[in-house]
Design a protein around this motif. Structure first.
Motif, short mmCIF file in Angstrom:
data_model
loop_
_atom_site.label_atom_id
_atom_site.label_comp_id
_atom_site.label_asym_id
_atom_site.label_seq_id
_atom_site.Cartn_x
_atom_site.Cartn_y
_atom_site.Cartn_z
N HIS A 14 0.80 -1.03 -0.30
CA HIS A 14 0.03 -0.01 -0.63
C HIS A 14 0.69 1.36 0.27
N ARG A 31 -6.23 6.23 -4.30
CA ARG A 31 -7.70 5.74 -3.27
C ARG A 31 -7.69 4.10 -2.79
N THR A 33 -7.04 1.30 -0.09
CA THR A 33 -6.70 0.88 1.00
C THR A 33 -6.59 -0.28 0.96
N GLU A 34 -5.46 -0.06 1.67
CA GLU A 34 -5.23 -1.71 2.95
C GLU A 34 -6.62 -2.48 2.71
#
Length: 167
Positions: A14, A31, A33-34
């Motif tokens: 990430h 954008r 996310t993990e």
């Protein structure tokens, strides 16, 4: 050392995606996310795979390559699409990028993939020079097309019903 990523690598993957986006002058577009990456890479139906390059000197992650299979109707065979290749600036020049690409080429050969493809920004001269040095073919007569956001939604709003048939 090149190795396959594990779920424990998601925070570093990430972080490197965000570093890559900043390098490509598109930081606000990264954008994911993990949690999204964890599901996409290690969930029930993985969408992509990742290779990690570790620095021999300290064992820290130096770079990554994220790829997924694709299919060519012209050759009737599968291929590989490289979505992201990133090597952290302080480790560049040590062979991480070439090692990652060589490992991906080996995966292609092992799986009978006839094509290994990716895109590069036209202003990224260091990457272009690197890819040329490997013998990459540049397809100047092809242009990448993309629908997203409102245009994607607008087109989808005009979709006819799709019949689902079971075999």
């Amino acid at each position: 050392m090149i190795r396959t990523a594990t779920v424990h690598d998601v925070p570093e993957i990430h972080a490197m995606i965000r570093e890559l986006a900043a390098y490509e002058k598109a930081a606000t577009q990264a954008r994911a996310t993990e949690e999204q990456l964890r599901e996409a890479l290690f969930g029930a139906h993985p969408a992509a795979s990742v290779l990690i390059s570790e620095d021999d000197a300290d064992g820290r992650i130096a770079g990554f390559a994220l790829w997924f299979p694709r299919f060519s109707t012209w050759t009737g065979t599968r291929g590989m699409y490289l979505e992201d290749l990133f090597v952290r600036p302080h480790t560049r020049g040590a062979g991480h990028g070439k090692a990652l690409l060589a490992a991906l080429a080996a995966i292609c050969r092992e799986n009978g993939f006839e094509r290994f493809e990716w895109v590069v920004l036209d202003w990224n001269e260091p990457a272009i020079g690197f890819y040329r040095s490997l013998g990459a073919e540049f397809l100047d007569d092809w242009t990448v097309c993309r629908l997203s956001g409102a245009p994607l939604a607008d087109l989808a709003a005009h979709a006819p019903a799709v019949a689902r048939r079971t075999p």
